[in-house]
Scaffold this active site. Structure first.
Site, PDB file in Angstrom:
ATOM      1  N   CYS A   2      40.847  26.360  40.033  1.00 24.81           N
ATOM      2  CA  CYS A   2      40.638  25.428  41.144  1.00 24.81           C
ATOM      3  C   CYS A   2      41.905  24.591  41.302  1.00 24.81           C
ATOM      4  CB  CYS A   2      39.492  24.481  40.847  1.00 24.81           C
ATOM      5  SG  CYS A   2      37.935  25.343  40.605  1.00 24.81           S
ATOM      6  N   GLY A  28      41.870  28.283  45.043  1.00 22.17           N
ATOM      7  CA  GLY A  28      40.427  28.360  45.226  1.00 22.17           C
ATOM      8  C   GLY A  28      40.097  28.437  46.693  1.00 22.17           C
ATOM      9  N   ASN A 101      39.471  21.194  37.206  1.00 24.09           N
ATOM     10  CA  ASN A 101      40.011  22.553  37.151  1.00 24.09           C
ATOM     11  C   ASN A 101      39.922  23.015  35.708  1.00 24.09           C
ATOM     12  OD1 ASN A 101      43.373  23.930  37.178  1.00 24.09           O
ATOM     13  ND2 ASN A 101      41.444  24.988  37.375  1.00 24.09           N
ATOM     14  N   GLY A 102      39.260  24.145  35.504  1.00 20.62           N
ATOM     15  CA  GLY A 102      39.149  24.681  34.157  1.00 20.62           C
ATOM     16  C   GLY A 102      37.734  25.132  33.896  1.00 20.62           C
ATOM     17  N   TYR A 257      50.279  34.815  37.920  1.00 21.60           N
ATOM     18  CA  TYR A 257      49.557  35.012  39.180  1.00 21.60           C
ATOM     19  C   TYR A 257      49.149  33.727  39.887  1.00 21.60           C
ATOM     20  CZ  TYR A 257      45.476  35.984  42.159  1.00 21.60           C
ATOM     21  OH  TYR A 257      44.569  36.003  43.194  1.00 21.60           O
TER      22      TYR A 257
HETATM   23  O1  LIG Z   1      43.452  44.534  39.519  1.00 20.66           O
HETATM   24  P1  LIG Z   1      42.831  43.580  40.464  1.00 20.66           P
HETATM   25  O2  LIG Z   1      41.439  43.227  40.044  1.00 20.66           O
HETATM   26  O3  LIG Z   1      42.902  44.060  41.881  1.00 20.66           O
HETATM   27  O4  LIG Z   1      43.620  42.206  40.366  1.00 20.66           O
HETATM   28  C1  LIG Z   1      45.008  42.084  40.408  1.00 20.66           C
HETATM   29  C2  LIG Z   1      45.510  41.902  41.814  1.00 20.66           C
HETATM   30  O5  LIG Z   1      44.900  40.717  42.421  1.00 20.66           O
HETATM   31  C3  LIG Z   1      45.903  39.770  42.728  1.00 20.66           C
HETATM   32  O6  LIG Z   1      46.251  39.816  44.101  1.00 20.66           O
HETATM   33  P2  LIG Z   1      45.583  38.909  45.228  1.00 20.66           P
HETATM   34  O7  LIG Z   1      45.236  39.755  46.389  1.00 20.66           O
HETATM   35  O8  LIG Z   1      44.454  38.120  44.645  1.00 20.66           O
HETATM   36  O9  LIG Z   1      46.672  37.806  45.631  1.00 20.66           O
HETATM   37  P3  LIG Z   1      48.203  37.841  46.071  1.00 20.66           P
HETATM   38  O10 LIG Z   1      48.256  38.082  47.551  1.00 20.66           O
HETATM   39  O11 LIG Z   1      48.681  36.479  45.703  1.00 20.66           O
HETATM   40  O12 LIG Z   1      48.934  38.905  45.335  1.00 20.66           O
HETATM   41  C4  LIG Z   1      47.096  40.139  41.887  1.00 20.66           C
HETATM   42  O13 LIG Z   1      48.294  39.704  42.483  1.00 20.66           O
HETATM   43  C5  LIG Z   1      46.998  41.641  41.854  1.00 20.66           C
HETATM   44  O14 LIG Z   1      47.540  42.198  43.030  1.00 20.66           O
HETATM   45  N1  LIG Z   2      38.321  27.650  38.420  1.00 19.33           N
HETATM   46  C1  LIG Z   2      37.978  26.433  38.096  1.00 19.33           C
HETATM   47  O1  LIG Z   2      38.788  25.600  37.717  1.00 19.33           O
HETATM   48  C2  LIG Z   2      36.496  26.157  38.167  1.00 19.33           C
HETATM   49  C3  LIG Z   2      36.034  24.747  37.832  1.00 19.33           C
HETATM   50  C4  LIG Z   2      34.557  24.721  37.449  1.00 19.33           C
HETATM   51  N2  LIG Z   2      34.353  25.395  36.190  1.00 19.33           N
HETATM   52  C5  LIG Z   2      33.729  25.345  38.556  1.00 19.33           C
HETATM   53  O2  LIG Z   2      33.245  26.439  38.398  1.00 19.33           O
HETATM   54  O3  LIG Z   2      33.577  24.732  39.588  1.00 19.33           O
HETATM   55 MG   LIG Z   3      48.298  40.653  44.393  1.00 17.55          MG
END
Ligand SMILES: O=P(O)(O)OC[C@H]1O[C@H](OP(=O)(O)OP(=O)(O)O)[C@H](O)[C@@H]1O
Ligand SMILES: NC(=O)CC[C@H](N)C(=O)O
Ligand SMILES: [Mg+2]
Length: 505
Positions: A2, A28, A101-102, A257
């Site tokens: 988050c 998020g 967040n967490g 990421y």
């Molecule tokens: O193996 P998977 O379960 O598919 O997860 C990994 C993928 O998901 C994320 O991309 P995402 O589309 O979330 O965001 P981005 O546009 O920032 O790359 C990450 O960058 C990889 O591309």
């Molecule tokens: N990704 C997060 O930081 C989630 C915060 C909190 N555990 C929720 O689920 O709302």
């Molecule tokens: Mg990606």
């Protein structure tokens, strides 16, 4: 993951919080919320959706006050219902609201203790529990007006009880803004300031430095693990280390990421870390694949672009943006269910045939988690005419669940779980697959700040920094939060619950 933000200003903070949340949107996409305090009254707007959809001008007008917090949510506990959107509010003591967040790893135990102390917890969110633990500790101080020492003592007590990851921003009526980071600093938290026109110093906390830059604040520093920050309504800043044994161990996946490349976390530029990841992975490709005839390096947008460019430089090969990203589709990995994630990959990415036709391509991604993206993207590369499709991941194999705020609760949903590299390669349909080594990833991230010697790397090696994680806990999490379990539960909840949240407000 988050995103959180909190501001104590000398003029209304609603627009600045909104703007900060828009630059934290990548953390998020499920829900967003803002709570402000105006003349002793809390003003709140929270709902499911993106920041731009949740806040209409009528909401913004009502979010009055010079102090407030905001949140963008990617659920990792409880449900994704609007009632669990953040910030959460309790009226005792003083009136307070909290954005987190967490993920707490002992939330059910903490909830039991809080309920025994006659607190009421209305949802299954770990963040609501955390708010009640803090509220309980603040309520124990028998004073009308708490001072900084009282507040820091309460946070010390929270650190003694809470396990897991938490970066928190909270507002306390009649007092100010409190922010703190768990003793391992797993989730990021930064502090900034700005001198307002009236000469008062305004303070801000946020998950990432990019939020501070974007709204014209000046970055001061990271809040260190275990540290708490208290900014009074008048704008006085107090800080104190509140953990008995703080131990820097930030989540390495933020660099891989989650975070934006233009953020700096714990004195490490995310962009710089990604370039280093490209160097180390490029070197490994040179070492292990020197016999391969690769024509072109192509990133899988968006997060992997910086890594891929560096790999291309390293290999002295052309870099081409062979996939076009639909800018109106969000991040697929943080979407709540597998059906939605699968569908979104093709809606989000499309191949430019000319970059693939008759070529041996090296596709680069930052990570392979469930394999949703890689499986489809390899197929798309072949459909676009690629001769051979090789695949490189800037992160090592992800084989273990995450319990600290990334929604990977189930080992079975991870494509690398129980599979070696050849088997994963076969699964995603590539002609060759290579992963970064964990030691190289750690080296790539830590090179900018050698003072940080440890990172939270449990998804790669199963070593959980909080030490409370055992197989029973992982089984519990699996039963609670696997994609199947979540879908079943949310169907039931939709029918059964009339929740404490007024969506249309
Ligand atoms: O193996 P998977 O379960 O598919 O997860 C990994 C993928 O998901 C994320 O991309 P995402 O589309 O979330 O965001 P981005 O546009 O920032 O790359 C990450 O960058 C990889 O591309
Ligand atoms: N990704 C997060 O930081 C989630 C915060 C909190 N555990 C929720 O689920 O709302
Ligand atoms: Mg990606």
């Amino acid at each position: 993951m988050c995103g959180i933000v909190g501001i104590v200003g000398s003029t209304p903070v609603n627009q600045s919080i909104y703007d900060a949340l828009t630059v934290l949107q990548h953390r998020g996409q499920d829900a967003a919320g803002i709570v402000t305090i105006s003349e002793g009254n809390f003003k709140q707007r929270k709902a499911n959706g993106l920041v731009k959809d949740v806040f209409e001008s009528k909401h913004m007008q009502r979010l009055k006050g010079n102090i407030g917090i905001g949140h963008v949510r990617y659920p990792t506990a409880g449900s994704s219902s609007a009632a669990e959107a953040q910030p959460f509010y309790v009226n005792f003591p003083y009136g307070m609201a909290l954005a987190h967040n967490g993920n707490l790893t002992n939330a059910p135990d903490l909830a039991k203790v809080a309920i025994k102390s006659r607190r009421h917890i209305n949802t299954t969110s770990d963040s609501e529990t955390l708010l009640n633990v803090l509220a309980h500790e603040l309520a124990r101080v028998d004073k009308d007006q708490l001072d900084a020492a009282d507040i820091f003592a309460a946070i010390t007590k929270v650190h003694e009880q809470a396990l897991g990851a938490y970066a928190v921003a909270t507002i306390l009526n009649g007092h100010g803004l409190i922010a703190f980071r768990d003793p391992n600093g797993i989730r990021p938290l930064v502090l900034g300031k700005r001198v307002a026109e009236d000469g008062q110093t305004e303070y801000m906390v946020a998950s990432e430095s990019v939020a501070i830059d974007a709204i014209g604040f000046e970055f001061i520093r990271d809040v260190v693990p275990g540290e708490a920050v208290y900014i009074t309504e008048k704008g006085e800043l107090h800080t104190q280390q509140c953990a008995a044994n703080p131990d820097y161990c930030p989540c390495i996946f933020e660099y891989v990421y989650f975070a934006r490349p233009d953020s700096t976390i714990d004195n490490i530029s995310v962009y710089g870390a990604r370039l280093e990841m490209g160097k180390t992975l490029g070197d490994k490709i040179k070492r292990e694949w020197d016999d391969l005839d690769i024509d072109v390096v192509i990133p899988i947008p968006e997060t992997s672009c910086d890594v891929a460019l560096q790999i291309a430089l390293q290999l002295e090969l052309p870099y081409r943006q062979g996939f076009v990203k639909n800018r109106y589709i969000g991040r697929t990995f943080i979407m709540p269910g597998q059906t939605q994630r699968r569908k979104s990959v093709r809606r989000k990415l499309n191949a430019i045939d000319a970059e693939f036709a008759g070529k041996n391509v090296l596709l680069v991604d930052d990570s392979i988690v469930r394999g949703t993206t890689s499986e489809q993207i390899v197929e798309m590369a072949r459909d676009a005419g690629a001769k051979k499709v090789y695949f490189a991941s800037a992160a090592p194999e992800i084989r273990f669940p995450n319990v600290y705020g990334i929604d990977m609760p189930t080992a079975n949903e991870l494509i690398a779980h129980g599979r070696d590299v050849d088997q994963i390669c076969q699964n995603i349909g590539a002609d060759g697959l290579i992963f970064q080594d964990l030691k190289d990833l750690v080296k790539a991230v830590s090179v900018q700040n050698p003072e940080i010697t440890k990172f939270e790397t449990s998804v790669f090696n199963g070593e959980y920094v909080t030490k409370d994680i055992d197989q029973d806990y992982l089984d519990y999490l699996n039963n609670l939060r696997s994609d199947d379990a979540k879908e079943l539960r949310e169907q039931k909840e939709e029918i059964a619950n009339l929740e404490m949240h007024n969506e249309g407000a």
